[in-house]
Design an enzyme around this catalytic site. Structure first.
Site, PDB file in Angstrom:
ATOM      1  N   CYS A  87      57.702  18.009  39.717  1.00 23.48           N
ATOM      2  CA  CYS A  87      58.793  18.002  40.701  1.00 23.48           C
ATOM      3  C   CYS A  87      60.143  18.035  39.992  1.00 23.48           C
ATOM      4  O   CYS A  87      61.065  18.722  40.424  1.00 23.48           O
ATOM      5  CB  CYS A  87      58.700  16.770  41.597  1.00 23.48           C
ATOM      6  SG  CYS A  87      57.177  16.690  42.570  1.00 23.48           S
TER       7      CYS A  87
ATOM      8  N   CYS B  84      56.258  12.395  39.837  1.00 21.89           N
ATOM      9  CA  CYS B  84      55.764  13.753  39.607  1.00 21.89           C
ATOM     10  C   CYS B  84      56.623  14.510  38.585  1.00 21.89           C
ATOM     11  O   CYS B  84      57.739  14.917  38.905  1.00 21.89           O
ATOM     12  CB  CYS B  84      55.750  14.487  40.952  1.00 21.89           C
ATOM     13  SG  CYS B  84      55.522  16.262  40.849  1.00 21.89           S
TER      14      CYS B  84
END
Length: 115
Positions: free
Chosen positions: A41, A38
Site C-alpha cells: 500500500c 501493508c
C-alpha cells in the site's frame, strides 16, 4: 502519516461516507482499500497520487482503511491489501488486487472504462 493522508488529490472515505463519496458520484471513482500494516500500500501511494493528479478531470480517487472500515471491505469481498475498486456511476466495473506500476494501472483503468 497514513497512506491516505499522504496521497495528494485523494479523499479518504469510511463505511459511513462510502455511499455519498463513491456510489453517488457520477463518472469514474477509484477506491484503494488499504491497511497501515501493508507495505505494498505504501508503494502504491505515490502511483495513486500521480494518477489522481493527471486524471483529475476524469477520475476521482478515494482511499478506504480496511481495518477501520470493515463493513465496506466485507461488502466488496476484499481479501488482500491493496485492493482497487473501480466504479462508474456507482456500479463496480473492476476489482484489481495488489500494487502495480503507474503504466499498468493506467492501462487497466482505460481498459475497464472503455467497456
Amino acid at each position: 502519516m497514513t497512506p491516505s493522508s499522504a496521497i495528494a488529490g485523494t479523499v479518504a472515505v469510511t463505511d459511513e461516507t462510502f455511499d455519498r463519496d463513491v456510489l453517488a458520484q457520477p463518472g469514474l471513482v477509484l477506491v484503494e482499500v488499504w491497511a497501515t500494516w501493508c507495505p505494498s500500500c505504501k508503494m502504491l501511494a505515490p502511483v495513486l497520487a500521480e494518477v489522481a493528479r493527471e486524471r483529475a478531470d476524469a477520475l476521482a480517487v478515494r482511499t478506504l482503511n480496511a481495518d477501520e472500515n470493515p463493513l465496506t471491505a466485507r461488502d466488496y469481498q476484499v481479501m488482500a491489501a491493496p485492493t482497487l475498486l473501480l466504479f462508474r456511476d456507482g456500479q463496480l466495473l473492476r476489482t484489481l488486487v495488489g500494487a502495480r506500476s503507474k503504466t499498468r494501472l493506467l492501462a487497466e483503468l482505460d481498459d475497464a472504462a472503455s467497456h
